[in-house]
Design a protein around this motif. Sequence first.
Motif, PDB file in Angstrom:
ATOM      1  N   HIS A  69       0.866  -1.195   0.000  1.00 53.90           N
ATOM      2  CA  HIS A  69       0.000   0.000   0.000  1.00 53.90           C
ATOM      3  C   HIS A  69       0.895   1.235   0.000  1.00 53.90           C
ATOM      4  CE1 HIS A  69      -3.674  -2.288   1.212  1.00 53.90           C
ATOM      5  NE2 HIS A  69      -2.802  -3.060   1.843  1.00 53.90           N
ATOM      6  N   LEU A  70       0.699   2.106  -0.975  1.00 51.01           N
ATOM      7  CA  LEU A  70       1.588   3.267  -1.110  1.00 51.01           C
ATOM      8  C   LEU A  70       1.742   4.059   0.195  1.00 51.01           C
ATOM      9  CD1 LEU A  70       3.323   5.245  -2.694  1.00 51.01           C
ATOM     10  CD2 LEU A  70       1.232   6.271  -3.593  1.00 51.01           C
ATOM     11  N   ASN A  71       0.640   4.424   0.816  1.00 54.31           N
ATOM     12  CA  ASN A  71       0.766   5.249   2.033  1.00 54.31           C
ATOM     13  C   ASN A  71       1.246   4.449   3.242  1.00 54.31           C
ATOM     14  OD1 ASN A  71      -0.244   8.287   1.800  1.00 54.31           O
ATOM     15  ND2 ASN A  71      -1.335   7.029   0.307  1.00 54.31           N
ATOM     16  N   PHE A 107      -4.793   1.169  11.794  1.00 57.04           N
ATOM     17  CA  PHE A 107      -5.801   2.076  11.233  1.00 57.04           C
ATOM     18  C   PHE A 107      -5.782   3.432  11.929  1.00 57.04           C
ATOM     19  CE2 PHE A 107      -6.872  -1.939   9.396  1.00 57.04           C
ATOM     20  CZ  PHE A 107      -6.940  -1.551   8.066  1.00 57.04           C
ATOM     21  N   PHE A 149      -3.037   5.055   9.882  1.00 60.12           N
ATOM     22  CA  PHE A 149      -3.507   5.475   8.553  1.00 60.12           C
ATOM     23  C   PHE A 149      -4.386   6.725   8.653  1.00 60.12           C
ATOM     24  CE2 PHE A 149      -2.886   0.816   7.504  1.00 60.12           C
ATOM     25  CZ  PHE A 149      -1.691   1.052   6.856  1.00 60.12           C
ATOM     26  N   SER A 172      -3.006   1.843  -4.174  1.00 61.91           N
ATOM     27  CA  SER A 172      -3.328   3.009  -3.349  1.00 61.91           C
ATOM     28  C   SER A 172      -4.776   3.417  -3.560  1.00 61.91           C
ATOM     29  CB  SER A 172      -2.398   4.181  -3.701  1.00 61.91           C
ATOM     30  OG  SER A 172      -2.540   5.200  -2.742  1.00 61.91           O
ATOM     31  N   THR A 173      -5.352   4.012  -2.524  1.00 62.75           N
ATOM     32  CA  THR A 173      -6.727   4.512  -2.573  1.00 62.75           C
ATOM     33  C   THR A 173      -6.694   5.942  -3.110  1.00 62.75           C
ATOM     34  OG1 THR A 173      -6.883   3.416  -0.419  1.00 62.75           O
ATOM     35  CG2 THR A 173      -8.810   4.670  -1.151  1.00 62.75           C
ATOM     36  N   LYS A 190      -7.350   9.699  -3.736  1.00 63.23           N
ATOM     37  CA  LYS A 190      -7.928  10.703  -2.825  1.00 63.23           C
ATOM     38  C   LYS A 190      -7.955  12.053  -3.512  1.00 63.23           C
ATOM     39  CE  LYS A 190      -5.549   8.182   0.805  1.00 63.23           C
ATOM     40  NZ  LYS A 190      -4.819   7.268  -0.063  1.00 63.23           N
ATOM     41  N   ASP A 202     -11.241   1.603  -0.297  1.00 65.10           N
ATOM     42  CA  ASP A 202     -11.213   1.524   1.160  1.00 65.10           C
ATOM     43  C   ASP A 202     -12.631   1.216   1.632  1.00 65.10           C
ATOM     44  OD1 ASP A 202     -11.269   2.027   3.861  1.00 65.10           O
ATOM     45  OD2 ASP A 202     -10.080   3.865   3.758  1.00 65.10           O
ATOM     46  N   GLY A 217      -9.652  -3.054   0.388  1.00 66.16           N
ATOM     47  CA  GLY A 217      -8.883  -3.098   1.642  1.00 66.16           C
ATOM     48  C   GLY A 217      -9.523  -2.173   2.657  1.00 66.16           C
ATOM     49  N   GLY A 218      -8.719  -1.714   3.586  1.00 67.99           N
ATOM     50  CA  GLY A 218      -9.247  -0.830   4.624  1.00 67.99           C
ATOM     51  C   GLY A 218      -9.659  -1.612   5.857  1.00 67.99           C
ATOM     52  N   HIS A 237      -8.882  -8.142   0.233  1.00 72.98           N
ATOM     53  CA  HIS A 237      -8.394  -8.451   1.584  1.00 72.98           C
ATOM     54  C   HIS A 237      -9.431  -9.343   2.258  1.00 72.98           C
ATOM     55  CE1 HIS A 237      -5.670  -5.114   0.950  1.00 72.98           C
ATOM     56  NE2 HIS A 237      -5.100  -5.315   2.122  1.00 72.98           N
ATOM     57  N   GLU A 271      -8.922 -10.894   7.803  1.00 71.54           N
ATOM     58  CA  GLU A 271      -8.070 -10.217   8.797  1.00 71.54           C
ATOM     59  C   GLU A 271      -8.722 -10.250  10.178  1.00 71.54           C
ATOM     60  OE1 GLU A 271      -5.350  -6.809   7.343  1.00 71.54           O
ATOM     61  OE2 GLU A 271      -7.192  -6.626   6.184  1.00 71.54           O
ATOM     62  N   ASP A 281       3.236  -5.461   2.665  1.00 71.96           N
ATOM     63  CA  ASP A 281       2.005  -4.796   3.080  1.00 71.96           C
ATOM     64  C   ASP A 281       2.234  -3.293   3.276  1.00 71.96           C
ATOM     65  OD1 ASP A 281      -0.652  -4.635   3.614  1.00 71.96           O
ATOM     66  OD2 ASP A 281      -0.615  -5.690   5.530  1.00 71.96           O
ATOM     67  N   ASP A 282       2.857  -2.947   4.413  1.00 68.42           N
ATOM     68  CA  ASP A 282       3.089  -1.541   4.761  1.00 68.42           C
ATOM     69  C   ASP A 282       4.487  -1.438   5.384  1.00 68.42           C
ATOM     70  OD1 ASP A 282       0.259  -0.547   4.330  1.00 68.42           O
ATOM     71  OD2 ASP A 282      -0.128  -2.106   5.823  1.00 68.42           O
ATOM     72  N   PHE A 326       5.279  -1.280   9.416  1.00 70.10           N
ATOM     73  CA  PHE A 326       5.750  -2.493  10.098  1.00 70.10           C
ATOM     74  C   PHE A 326       7.279  -2.571  10.176  1.00 70.10           C
ATOM     75  CE2 PHE A 326       1.552  -3.867   8.328  1.00 70.10           C
ATOM     76  CZ  PHE A 326       0.920  -4.003   9.549  1.00 70.10           C
TER      77      PHE A 326
HETATM   78  C1  LIG Z   1      -2.588  -3.981   7.858  1.00 65.05           C
HETATM   79  N1  LIG Z   1      -3.402  -4.571   6.862  1.00 65.05           N
HETATM   80  C2  LIG Z   1      -4.246  -3.849   6.055  1.00 65.05           C
HETATM   81  N2  LIG Z   1      -5.507  -4.300   5.897  1.00 65.05           N
HETATM   82  C3  LIG Z   1      -6.396  -3.618   5.166  1.00 65.05           C
HETATM   83  N3  LIG Z   1      -6.124  -2.476   4.541  1.00 65.05           N
HETATM   84  C4  LIG Z   1      -4.888  -1.976   4.651  1.00 65.05           C
HETATM   85  C5  LIG Z   1      -3.882  -2.644   5.400  1.00 65.05           C
HETATM   86  N4  LIG Z   1      -2.753  -1.937   5.292  1.00 65.05           N
HETATM   87  C6  LIG Z   1      -3.050  -0.846   4.532  1.00 65.05           C
HETATM   88  N5  LIG Z   1      -4.335  -0.864   4.158  1.00 65.05           N
HETATM   89  C7  LIG Z   1      -5.092   0.131   3.345  1.00 65.05           C
HETATM   90  O1  LIG Z   1      -4.161   0.970   2.672  1.00 65.05           O
HETATM   91  C8  LIG Z   1      -4.314   2.334   3.071  1.00 65.05           C
HETATM   92  C9  LIG Z   1      -2.986   3.035   3.064  1.00 65.05           C
HETATM   93  O2  LIG Z   1      -2.498   3.125   1.747  1.00 65.05           O
HETATM   94  P1  LIG Z   1      -3.169   4.034   0.610  1.00 65.05           P
HETATM   95  O3  LIG Z   1      -3.700   5.290   1.291  1.00 65.05           O
HETATM   96  O4  LIG Z   1      -4.277   3.269  -0.008  1.00 65.05           O
HETATM   97  O5  LIG Z   1      -2.047   4.355  -0.315  1.00 65.05           O
HETATM   98  C10 LIG Z   1      -4.968   2.229   4.446  1.00 65.05           C
HETATM   99  O6  LIG Z   1      -5.648   3.414   4.804  1.00 65.05           O
HETATM  100  C11 LIG Z   1      -5.904   1.039   4.251  1.00 65.05           C
HETATM  101  O7  LIG Z   1      -7.072   1.440   3.571  1.00 65.05           O
END
Ligand SMILES: CNc1ncnc2c1ncn2[C@@H]1O[C@H](COP(=O)(O)O)[C@@H](O)[C@H]1O
Length: 407
Positions: A28-30, A87, A90, A126-127, A129, A189, A228-229, A256, A259, A344-345, A349
């Motif tokens: 996920h980009l952010n 979350f 995020f 990415s979501t 925005k 999201d 996701g989200g 997703h 979870e 993932d992120d 992490f």
């Molecule tokens: C930990 N596991 C996860 N489960 C579900 N969604 C996740 C996530 N990790 C990230 N995101 C999703 O990605 C967004 C951030 O990147 P972007 O703003 O989209 O680039 C988060 O706000 C969430 O919607």
Amino acid sequence: MSDHGCPGKAVSVSEYLRRIPKVELHAHLNGCIRHETLMDLAHERGATLSNRHFSAEPLHENLASPPNNGEHHSMYNIMPRSLQNCFDIFAEIPACVNDLSALRRITQEALEDFAAHHVAYLELRSTPKRLLRSHQDDQSQKVDKQVYIETVLEGIRDFQSKEKERFSHDPVLSSSRLPIVCNFIVAIDRSQSLEEATDTVHIAIDMFQRQQSRPSNLSPSIVGIDLGGNPTKNDFRTFQTLFQKARQAGLKVTIHCGEIPSRDEAVAILAFRPDRLGHALLLPSSLQKVLEDTKIPVETCPTSNVMTLELARSSNGNLVHGLSQHPCLAQWLQNNHPLSIGTDDPGVFHTNATKELVLLVNTFSLDPCAMAEKVADSVNYAFCNETLRQEINAKMREIMKEIHHSS
Ligand SMILES: CNc1ncnc2c1ncn2[C@@H]1O[C@H](COP(=O)(O)O)[C@@H](O)[C@H]1O
């Protein structure tokens, strides 16, 4: 070097796993933002980040009793990163990434970081925005979501052309890794409204169809759509007709799943037969069986899973111990279920593409060469077209041979 072309003792397992070409399908980009970058962006925009989640201390200094051996620091993680913590994090990022220049910066840096870990093929998601053009602009000046996607694609294109330039002048670089190829997945999201999601999916379909009329393997493409989200919010079934529409338009679908325990939703997701699943963790055993029978590839994210399921809580953040408690990985590995291994992120992490492989190899005592093969195989689950898949596959095999020769 041993007979089958795998490395002998000349390099450590972690160095070998750093060198091999990788495929990253779940990022996920952010969630990729570097700690220092987030601090900079917050400072420039006058945003305040909570101390609890964004401590300025290096990670190992947060350890109650840091392990002595430096090599093992990276196998520990005691920052609070439960699903809820993620979350909460995020929710703080939009105040920092509120304009297109911030978006450009995080896109460039995400690619730089994946390239540094020898990711040869990346699907970044990415979501979209509505952001400001500049953070100094008036709040009423926000651009639409299509500009968000175009800005990310432009950032990818810029990075890829810089890579091409560097590779053409640097034979050492060309023999050590492949230039990164990156495509884009539009994320929905689930905590957003159906109306918001509908708008995003329509933009994605529209851009995808325009892109189909001028196919190119050189430009980054929109290849799929993701749900996701926060899994405690809404349900796949709320968005199902939208995903159906996206699929009919030719976009690939990843969802997703699992979870949190949510049987009815998981039944609906599996019946939909997405092209891939994210995580697929807490499925009841009857649904795990359906998953294995249908062979839907799973994007597994080891550190993320350990953290969000809080599997390392009882072991002072020991990720290897945590991962050994994973609800399905041992079985998937044993049954050779189609897997891709993702970060993932990485910013959230404190991980990277190499560390995920080291963690897997250490936890399940895997052969590093078999791991490298598994990683290369995961290009088969990518959403790119066949020509590109075969091209990347062939190049990865070629560079793996070179790595084995020099190890
Ligand atoms: C930990 N596991 C996860 N489960 C579900 N969604 C996740 C996530 N990790 C990230 N995101 C999703 O990605 C967004 C951030 O990147 P972007 O703003 O989209 O680039 C988060 O706000 C969430 O919607």
